[in-house]
Design a protein around this motif. Sequence first.
Motif, PDB file in Angstrom:
ATOM      1  N   LEU A 186       0.806  -1.217   0.000  1.00  0.00           N
ATOM      2  CA  LEU A 186       0.000   0.000   0.000  1.00  0.00           C
ATOM      3  C   LEU A 186       0.839   1.267   0.000  1.00  0.00           C
ATOM      4  O   LEU A 186       0.414   2.299  -0.520  1.00  0.00           O
ATOM      5  CB  LEU A 186      -0.942   0.022   1.213  1.00  0.00           C
ATOM      6  N   ALA A 187       2.007   1.214   0.608  1.00  0.00           N
ATOM      7  CA  ALA A 187       2.856   2.406   0.684  1.00  0.00           C
ATOM      8  C   ALA A 187       3.424   2.737  -0.688  1.00  0.00           C
ATOM      9  O   ALA A 187       3.956   1.862  -1.376  1.00  0.00           O
ATOM     10  CB  ALA A 187       3.988   2.185   1.674  1.00  0.00           C
ATOM     11  N   ARG A 188       3.309   3.997  -1.089  1.00  0.00           N
ATOM     12  CA  ARG A 188       3.804   4.414  -2.399  1.00  0.00           C
ATOM     13  C   ARG A 188       5.326   4.536  -2.424  1.00  0.00           C
ATOM     14  O   ARG A 188       5.946   4.466  -3.484  1.00  0.00           O
ATOM     15  CB  ARG A 188       3.174   5.748  -2.795  1.00  0.00           C
ATOM     16  N   SER A 189       5.918   4.763  -1.255  1.00  0.00           N
ATOM     17  CA  SER A 189       7.367   4.906  -1.175  1.00  0.00           C
ATOM     18  C   SER A 189       7.846   4.450   0.191  1.00  0.00           C
ATOM     19  O   SER A 189       7.050   4.266   1.119  1.00  0.00           O
ATOM     20  CB  SER A 189       7.781   6.368  -1.406  1.00  0.00           C
ATOM     21  N   GLY A 190       9.152   4.275   0.305  1.00  0.00           N
ATOM     22  CA  GLY A 190       9.714   3.877   1.580  1.00  0.00           C
ATOM     23  C   GLY A 190       9.515   4.931   2.648  1.00  0.00           C
ATOM     24  O   GLY A 190       9.302   4.614   3.817  1.00  0.00           O
ATOM     25  N   ARG A 191       9.577   6.208   2.235  1.00  0.00           N
ATOM     26  CA  ARG A 191       9.400   7.286   3.206  1.00  0.00           C
ATOM     27  C   ARG A 191       8.002   7.291   3.814  1.00  0.00           C
ATOM     28  O   ARG A 191       7.822   7.627   4.976  1.00  0.00           O
ATOM     29  CB  ARG A 191       9.665   8.635   2.534  1.00  0.00           C
ATOM     30  N   GLY A 192       7.017   6.930   3.010  1.00  0.00           N
ATOM     31  CA  GLY A 192       5.646   6.983   3.488  1.00  0.00           C
ATOM     32  C   GLY A 192       5.182   5.725   4.190  1.00  0.00           C
ATOM     33  O   GLY A 192       4.052   5.681   4.698  1.00  0.00           O
ATOM     34  N   ALA A 193       6.035   4.696   4.259  1.00  0.00           N
ATOM     35  CA  ALA A 193       5.624   3.415   4.837  1.00  0.00           C
ATOM     36  C   ALA A 193       5.236   3.551   6.307  1.00  0.00           C
ATOM     37  O   ALA A 193       4.217   3.017   6.752  1.00  0.00           O
ATOM     38  CB  ALA A 193       6.732   2.384   4.680  1.00  0.00           C
ATOM     39  N   SER A 194       6.048   4.269   7.065  1.00  0.00           N
ATOM     40  CA  SER A 194       5.762   4.425   8.489  1.00  0.00           C
ATOM     41  C   SER A 194       4.461   5.180   8.713  1.00  0.00           C
ATOM     42  O   SER A 194       3.678   4.837   9.599  1.00  0.00           O
ATOM     43  CB  SER A 194       6.914   5.159   9.181  1.00  0.00           C
ATOM     44  N   ALA A 195       4.222   6.202   7.898  1.00  0.00           N
ATOM     45  CA  ALA A 195       2.999   6.984   8.038  1.00  0.00           C
ATOM     46  C   ALA A 195       1.754   6.183   7.694  1.00  0.00           C
ATOM     47  O   ALA A 195       0.662   6.481   8.185  1.00  0.00           O
ATOM     48  CB  ALA A 195       3.081   8.226   7.141  1.00  0.00           C
ATOM     49  N   VAL A 196       1.896   5.156   6.867  1.00  0.00           N
ATOM     50  CA  VAL A 196       0.760   4.317   6.489  1.00  0.00           C
ATOM     51  C   VAL A 196       0.512   3.222   7.523  1.00  0.00           C
ATOM     52  O   VAL A 196      -0.635   2.954   7.908  1.00  0.00           O
ATOM     53  CB  VAL A 196       0.992   3.678   5.100  1.00  0.00           C
ATOM     54  N   ALA A 197       1.578   2.582   8.015  1.00  0.00           N
ATOM     55  CA  ALA A 197       1.434   1.424   8.894  1.00  0.00           C
ATOM     56  C   ALA A 197       1.234   1.781  10.359  1.00  0.00           C
ATOM     57  O   ALA A 197       0.449   1.130  11.058  1.00  0.00           O
ATOM     58  CB  ALA A 197       2.665   0.519   8.745  1.00  0.00           C
ATOM     59  N   THR A 198       1.935   2.812  10.847  1.00  0.00           N
ATOM     60  CA  THR A 198       1.887   3.120  12.279  1.00  0.00           C
ATOM     61  C   THR A 198       0.496   3.511  12.767  1.00  0.00           C
ATOM     62  O   THR A 198       0.064   3.022  13.822  1.00  0.00           O
ATOM     63  CB  THR A 198       2.895   4.234  12.614  1.00  0.00           C
ATOM     64  N   PRO A 199      -0.249   4.381  12.080  1.00  0.00           N
ATOM     65  CA  PRO A 199      -1.605   4.700  12.561  1.00  0.00           C
ATOM     66  C   PRO A 199      -2.510   3.479  12.664  1.00  0.00           C
ATOM     67  O   PRO A 199      -3.301   3.366  13.616  1.00  0.00           O
ATOM     68  CB  PRO A 199      -2.120   5.689  11.508  1.00  0.00           C
ATOM     69  N   VAL A 200      -2.417   2.562  11.708  1.00  0.00           N
ATOM     70  CA  VAL A 200      -3.231   1.348  11.758  1.00  0.00           C
ATOM     71  C   VAL A 200      -2.892   0.545  13.005  1.00  0.00           C
ATOM     72  O   VAL A 200      -3.777   0.065  13.729  1.00  0.00           O
ATOM     73  CB  VAL A 200      -3.005   0.496  10.492  1.00  0.00           C
ATOM     74  N   SER A 201      -1.610   0.413  13.288  1.00  0.00           N
ATOM     75  CA  SER A 201      -1.168  -0.331  14.459  1.00  0.00           C
ATOM     76  C   SER A 201      -1.657   0.312  15.753  1.00  0.00           C
ATOM     77  O   SER A 201      -2.144  -0.372  16.655  1.00  0.00           O
ATOM     78  CB  SER A 201       0.362  -0.419  14.464  1.00  0.00           C
ATOM     79  N   LEU A 202      -1.565   1.625  15.840  1.00  0.00           N
ATOM     80  CA  LEU A 202      -1.989   2.330  17.051  1.00  0.00           C
ATOM     81  C   LEU A 202      -3.498   2.232  17.265  1.00  0.00           C
ATOM     82  O   LEU A 202      -3.963   2.015  18.390  1.00  0.00           O
ATOM     83  CB  LEU A 202      -1.566   3.801  16.981  1.00  0.00           C
ATOM     84  N   VAL A 203      -4.263   2.387  16.194  1.00  0.00           N
ATOM     85  CA  VAL A 203      -5.722   2.295  16.312  1.00  0.00           C
ATOM     86  C   VAL A 203      -6.130   0.908  16.811  1.00  0.00           C
ATOM     87  O   VAL A 203      -6.991   0.771  17.690  1.00  0.00           O
ATOM     88  CB  VAL A 203      -6.398   2.613  14.961  1.00  0.00           C
ATOM     89  N   LEU A 204      -5.506  -0.122  16.269  1.00  0.00           N
ATOM     90  CA  LEU A 204      -5.822  -1.483  16.698  1.00  0.00           C
ATOM     91  C   LEU A 204      -5.464  -1.690  18.172  1.00  0.00           C
ATOM     92  O   LEU A 204      -6.190  -2.370  18.908  1.00  0.00           O
ATOM     93  CB  LEU A 204      -5.087  -2.500  15.831  1.00  0.00           C
TER      94      LEU A 204
END
Length: 285
Positions: free
Chosen positions: A184-202
Motif C-alpha cells: 500500500l505504501a507508495r514509497s519507503g518514506r511513506g511506509a511508516s505513516a501508512v502502517a503506524t496509525p493502523v497499528s496504534l488504532v488497533l
Amino acid sequence: MSTTAAPTTPAAPAGTSSAAVRVGPARLGLRQGRLEIKQFLRSRESVVFTMAFPVIMILIFASIFTGEITDGVRFTQYFITGMIATGLMTVGFQSLAIQIPIERDRGVLKRLRGTPMPKWVYFAGKVIMVAVIGFAEMVLLLAVATLLFDLQLPDTAVKWFTLGWVSVLGITACTLCGIAFSSLARSGRGASAVATPVSLVLQFTSGVFFVFTALPGWMQQIAALFPLKWMCQGLRSVFLPESFGTQEPGGSFELGMVALVLGVWCVIGLVLCLTTFRWTTKRDG
C-alpha cells in the motif's frame, strides 16, 4: 612444442560459486534468515521501537496502575497480555509493512528478483527474522513483568500450550498481513505513516491499554474483526484466572473462536500476499 589444454568446468553464473549452487533449500532459508536478523539488529530504530517500546510501556503503565481491575486480578496481569500481543503484532505486521517498502524503494527487491535465488528465500528470511525477534521479545516482556511486577506465569502445561498456539497463529497472521500491507505504501518514506496509525488504532481498540469491556460497544465490534483483539483474548486465558472469562464479552475466553479467527486471518493474509505483493515500485513499472 605443442601443449594440451586442461579440461575446464562450466563457469558458474556471475555472482555465484559452485559451493553456492549446491546449497540446499533449508540452508538457503536459514542463511537469509540470519542476514535479516543481522540487518534488524543493526538498525537502532527498529530495535528500539520494536523491542524496547513494549518494555517501556510496561514500566510506565505498571508503575502508574498498581490496583486491581477485579478481585484477584491486578492491572499488571491484564496489561501484560496486551503488550505481548502488541509486541508480536509490531514485529510481524508493523516492522514488515515498513521494511519491505523501504527495500522496494531502494531497488533491493528488484535486484533480488533478477538473481538466481528463488523468490521464496526472501520471504523465508523475513519469517525467520520475525519468529526469532518475536520469541526474544516475548521472553524479554515476561522477564521484566515477572521480576519487576510479580507477574504470575502460567502454572499448567495446558496454559503453556495455549500460549504457544495463540502466539504462533497470531504472529503468522500478522506477518502475512504485514507483507500484504507493504504494497500500500507508495514509497519507503511513506511506509511508516501508512502502517503506524493502523497499528496504534488497533492497540487502542483491542483491549491493550484499557480493559476491553470498558470500551464502547461499537468499538468492540470493530476490533473483533481484526486479529489483535483475539490475540489479547487468547493470552488473557493464559495469564488470568479462569473466573475472569465471565468478564469477556462472550462470557468466556472463547478459545475456539480465537483459533478460528486467527486461522481465517492467516488464510486472508496469504491470499493477499499472493495477489498483491509487488517487487518493484510503480515508477519502475
